[in-house]
Design a protein around this motif. Structure first.
Motif, short mmCIF file in Angstrom:
data_model
loop_
_atom_site.label_atom_id
_atom_site.label_comp_id
_atom_site.label_asym_id
_atom_site.label_seq_id
_atom_site.Cartn_x
_atom_site.Cartn_y
_atom_site.Cartn_z
N ASP A 255 -15.39 35.79 24.42
CA ASP A 255 -14.15 35.04 24.23
C ASP A 255 -13.42 35.05 25.58
O ASP A 255 -13.78 35.81 26.49
CB ASP A 255 -13.34 35.73 23.13
CG ASP A 255 -11.97 35.12 22.93
OD1 ASP A 255 -11.86 33.88 22.93
OD2 ASP A 255 -11.00 35.89 22.79
N LEU A 256 -12.38 34.26 25.72
CA LEU A 256 -11.65 34.20 26.99
C LEU A 256 -10.30 34.91 26.91
O LEU A 256 -10.12 35.99 27.43
CB LEU A 256 -11.46 32.74 27.43
CG LEU A 256 -10.74 32.55 28.76
CD1 LEU A 256 -11.55 33.12 29.92
CD2 LEU A 256 -10.45 31.06 28.99
N THR B 61 -14.84 29.82 23.73
CA THR B 61 -13.41 29.89 23.50
C THR B 61 -12.92 28.70 22.72
O THR B 61 -13.52 27.61 22.77
CB THR B 61 -12.65 29.98 24.85
OG1 THR B 61 -11.23 29.94 24.63
CG2 THR B 61 -13.02 28.81 25.75
N LYS C 66 -10.15 27.39 23.53
CA LYS C 66 -9.26 26.77 24.50
C LYS C 66 -9.85 25.47 25.03
O LYS C 66 -11.08 25.27 25.01
CB LYS C 66 -9.05 27.75 25.65
CG LYS C 66 -7.82 27.49 26.52
CD LYS C 66 -7.60 28.68 27.44
CE LYS C 66 -6.18 28.66 27.99
NZ LYS C 66 -5.89 29.94 28.71
N MET D 125 -9.12 26.19 30.60
CA MET D 125 -10.03 27.30 30.80
C MET D 125 -10.57 27.35 32.22
O MET D 125 -10.60 28.40 32.87
CB MET D 125 -11.19 27.22 29.81
CG MET D 125 -12.12 28.41 29.85
SD MET D 125 -13.84 27.95 29.72
CE MET D 125 -14.03 26.97 31.19
N THR E 209 -16.00 25.21 24.85
CA THR E 209 -14.56 25.11 24.68
C THR E 209 -14.24 24.24 23.46
O THR E 209 -15.13 23.74 22.77
CB THR E 209 -13.91 24.49 25.93
OG1 THR E 209 -14.26 23.08 25.98
CG2 THR E 209 -14.38 25.17 27.20
N GLY F 271 -15.02 39.70 21.59
CA GLY F 271 -13.75 39.02 21.41
C GLY F 271 -12.69 39.96 20.90
O GLY F 271 -12.98 41.03 20.36
N ASP G 175 -13.13 36.23 16.10
CA ASP G 175 -14.28 36.41 16.98
C ASP G 175 -15.37 37.24 16.30
O ASP G 175 -16.56 36.90 16.37
CB ASP G 175 -13.84 37.08 18.28
CG ASP G 175 -12.81 36.27 19.04
OD1 ASP G 175 -13.06 35.07 19.23
OD2 ASP G 175 -11.78 36.82 19.44
#
Length: 221
Positions: A12-13, A110, A112, A117, A136, A168, A173
């Motif tokens: 995950d980001l 992610t 996002k 990102m 994404t 995550g 996640d």
């Protein structure tokens, strides 16, 4: 699963590799103040409330204004100014570099948008050449906890679930990773915290990104 069988780690980001909480809150605050002339609703000052939903959903839920206009204001402010508040978690960059050195495939999955990102990665100094895949919100209508983004990441990275992990910081996640058939590692240092992750039983709980190295001990064999 033994360490030698680990072939890939997807991350995950937000809340896992980077701390973007202040940037995200600032962008939402800008949109509410400049688009609606009202302060950011108090519950949205908590970054983890903002992580799973997409901006359009936040504005639809929390404002009676034009959600598309507010999303545009949010994105513009994030890309122009707010992203400067993003920082990488300690050892995140070094962890990705070390995984690459050990021959482990890495990627990001992610919820996002791609534009935000990629700007985040550039800002904090994460080299995209280290990443075999980047998934994404632009790549999948479905989002975590649906497993589709993780499965898409595995496919694009040339990985199979049996030899892969997903890392995550949120319950979504852990749920997405488990549904995709991979082992899951909870980033207990992120926005949600270990207490929120424990009921979902991740296979591992991490105190920092570098724990992936010591616990998984990935290798080239």
């Amino acid at each position: 699963m033994t360490a030698s069988r680990t072939r890939g780690v997807l991350f995950d980001l937000d809340g896992t590799l980077i701390d973007s909480g202040r940037a995200i809150v600032a962008a939402y605050r800008h949109a509410f103040e400049h688009g609606r002339g009202v302060p950011l609703p108090a519950p949205l000052e908590d970054p983890h409330v903002l992580m799973a939903p997409r901006p359009h959903e936040i504005f639809t839920t929390w404002s009676d204004g034009d959600a598309d206009e507010l999303v545009a204001l949010y994105s513009e402010h994030y890309l122009d100014t707010a992203h400067r508040q993003v920082v990488a978690y300690p050892a995140a960059v070094r962890t990705l570099e070390e995984l690459d050195r050990r021959g482990v495939v890495t990627g990001i999955v992610t919820n996002k948008s791609r534009s935000r990102m990629l700007l985040d990665l550039e800002w904090v100094g994460i080299d995209t050449s280290l990443l075999r895949c980047i998934i994404t919100a632009d790549d999948s209508v479905e989002r975590k906890p649906d497993p589709t983004p993780v499965l898409l990441g595995l496919s694009r990275a040339g990985l199979v679930p049996e030899s892969s992990w997903y890392v995550g910081d949120g319950p979504q996640d852990v749920l997405a990773g488990r549904a995709a058939g991979v082992r899951t590692a909870g980033a207990g240092y992120g926005y949600y915290g270990a207490a929120a992750l424990e009921p979902h039983r991740p296979d591992l709980m991490l105190d920092g990104p570098e724990d992936v190295l010591s616990v998984l001990s990935p290798s080239r064999d």
